[in-house]
Design a protein around this motif. Sequence first.
Motif: not given
Length: 51
Positions: A2-4, A19, A23
């Motif tokens: 994930t971006y996180a 994040e 994105n």
Amino acid sequence: MTYAQLAEKLATIGVVENERNLNNKISRGGFTAAFLLRCLSAIGAQNLRLD
């Protein structure tokens, strides 16, 4: 990933990105080769195959 998770891994190598910024940057395709290499380093990539 994930971006996180990517943001967390980037932070461990001293690259501060949140994040939302990740994105936007990745979805626009507006990033440098240096940023790509930092991301690959952060996620532990050891090989890059370009065909």
